[in-house]
Design an enzyme around this catalytic site. Sequence first.
Site: not given
Length: 331
Positions: A88, A126, A170, A172
């Site tokens: 990103c 993702e 985590r 995502r």
Amino acid sequence: MYKQLTLWDTASLCSDNKFKFIDLFCGMGGFRIAFERNNCDCVFSSDIDLFAQKTYAANFNEVPFGDITKIDEKDIPNHDIICAGFPCQSFSIAGKRLGFNDTRGTLFFDVARIIKEKQPKAFILENVKGITNHDNGNTLQTILNTLSDLGYDFKYKVLNAKDYNVPQHRERWYCIGFRKDLNISIDNFCFPEPQEFTNKLENLIDSFAEDNYYISDTCDNNIKKYVKEKSINVKNDTLAYEVRASRCQFKNDGISPCLTAKMGTGGNNVPIVIEQQRRLTERECLRIMGYPETYKINKGAQTYKQIGNSVVVPIITLLANEIVRILKKED
């Protein structure tokens, strides 16, 4: 030792009765494991990181192509599914609603130009949870505008690994899309329901490790200081992380903190098993990401970095299963 495929070789790798997929920003190959478990064939992979290429080659017997920005989309084999855990980057003109042109200068543009040229049936993307509010939401809106302009219906959701029997906190962002002309209702795609938590961290941690994993006396003393101050009940799977003289975090619930690429920078960035006074090993970190025990790895900083950049294999496997289910129904 390993085969470096040519762009022309990859076109003949799979049988016609299987869905074909490409693995962009492939890293360690978590997407590939998941889709191969669902009887799909990988026809192209790409990653710019030379260390990741070596790891990928050791496990899949082929060297991924390099920098995707240097590869012409016309040369990429036809495929049914595109997989991309794209980095990103900042979208310098995000929010101006220029569609496809808004993404130029970012790595998402390379995903978009391949989708535009190859028109796969489906995609799976993702990224970090922060993409949902990056640049006040403009980045995500630009991505969604582009995917819509390219002719896809989609839905997205933030999933946490700990909710899917993976002992790691985590979160995502996952986005799944299907080409509009296939007449697949995106409502038919269902994100997986949370699972019962049985895969406890204590079962993934070995009882000992080699000497080079043990922490310094200074680090150990800092941990003990904060264990006492915060009255931490140390168990065999209690982890310390972000250990500094002025700060120390703990995970004492059988779940690991998020494993990040910072683990590859050294210091105390790898979570520490307090009871054993050592860092998690590369193999233990792989287990916490859901990789199979047979996965081949080297030791060292670059492997920790690759693990932190990777995907949670069990979650991708569930998503791949649902994508394949829907595509088979469409066929």
